[in-house]
Structures are given as C-alpha cells and as structure tokens.
Design a protein around this motif. Sequence first.
Motif, PDB file in Angstrom:
ATOM      1  N   LEU A   1      23.358  54.894  79.675  1.00 23.51           N
ATOM      2  CA  LEU A   1      22.773  54.888  78.339  1.00 23.51           C
ATOM      3  C   LEU A   1      21.478  54.089  78.315  1.00 23.51           C
ATOM      4  CD1 LEU A   1      26.004  54.126  76.254  1.00 23.51           C
ATOM      5  CD2 LEU A   1      24.885  56.349  76.520  1.00 23.51           C
TER       6      LEU A   1
ATOM      7  N   GLN B   1      20.049  54.092  72.908  1.00 19.81           N
ATOM      8  CA  GLN B   1      21.344  54.740  72.677  1.00 19.81           C
ATOM      9  C   GLN B   1      22.443  53.705  72.438  1.00 19.81           C
ATOM     10  OE1 GLN B   1      21.193  56.990  76.365  1.00 19.81           O
ATOM     11  NE2 GLN B   1      21.025  58.937  75.240  1.00 19.81           N
TER      12      GLN B   1
ATOM     13  N   GLN C   1      24.661  53.263  69.025  1.00 19.48           N
ATOM     14  CA  GLN C   1      26.121  53.241  69.011  1.00 19.48           C
ATOM     15  C   GLN C   1      26.643  51.946  68.382  1.00 19.48           C
ATOM     16  OE1 GLN C   1      28.224  54.561  72.495  1.00 19.48           O
ATOM     17  NE2 GLN C   1      26.757  56.209  72.869  1.00 19.48           N
TER      18      GLN C   1
END
Length: 186
Positions: free
Chosen positions: A167, A171, A175
């Motif tokens: 990731l 990202q 999240q």
Amino acid sequence: MTREDILEAAAQVFRQKGYHGASMHDIADAVNLQKASLYHHVTSKQEILLEILERALQLLLERISSITDQNRPADEKLRLMIREYLQILVENIDLATVLLFEHRALERRQHARHIPNRDKFESLWKDTLSEGVRARLFKCDNPALITRALLGQLNWTITWYRDDGDLTIEQIADQYSDLLLKGLLK
C-alpha cells in the motif's frame, strides 16, 4: 558546514542509534568534523535534541494548520490531516523518528520547553474533532482521548511502513480515515 547540516546528521544518528546510544563523536563523524569543532556550532547533545524536536513540531504545525484553517467540513479536514501527517512522517523519517521516540530523553528544563508545542499540535486534532461534534458530523464524547488514539495509530505507522510495500502511504491514510470515520461495523 551549517547548523542545518549538523541537525540533519544528528537526527539520522539519533534515529539509527537512539539518543542515549549516540555520542557527540558520532554526530561529529557524520558531518566530518572533529568533536571539538562541533562544539563551535552547538553546546550539547540536549541542545541538538531540543532543536530537532522543535523543528519537527514546527513543520507539523505549519502543514497541519494549513488544513485546519481551511473552510471545509471537519470530516474532510480530518481526512486531509491524516494524509498530510503520514506524508510528513515518511518524507522526514529521521525527524519523525526522533520526535516520536526520543523526546523522552529531554532533561526537565528542555522538556518543559517542548511540551507547549506538542500540546499545540495535539490541539489542532482535538479542535477538528470538536468542530465535527458541534456540526453533528461526529459522535465523540472525548476528543482528547480520540486524538491520542488516532495519533498513536498514525505514529506507529513509521515502524512498519515501507515504500515498496503493498500500500502507498496515501492508501494507508485513506484506510485509517475510513476506520476512524466509518468504523468496522457494517
């Protein structure tokens, strides 16, 4: 040789060896100076540590407050703050590591100078959460507790994040934002 060069080298040495494991000789070696010559630029390892911490917090305060000052809903601000904070940490890994893990090495007098800026930084987050509560965007009974929990989560990221991982930092930030704002429940 500039003071900036010395501080950058010291941050790297502190990150690699820890504050207590690093010596003034290590810092002098990192900038190709004799230890005695280093003392023409700085007076002590404590002075170096405090200045590194102050610079790190100043960077964070400037970049995060530029988001909190925007006229946006609190949830949007929070998402942007999380992204920006993680980006700052990974772009400035030496500074970030010293800020997050070596501040405990400050002596009492230097620690007292460090705390107000740390509290000011935490207030940016707490105030954004409180703003969201007032706007009825968030249900948050204790913004100070949530701030510390969130910063703990974000801070720990630098211990495991890798540029070549699965990731990107963006990202991961997204999240984290989803977890905070939407939770785990369906």
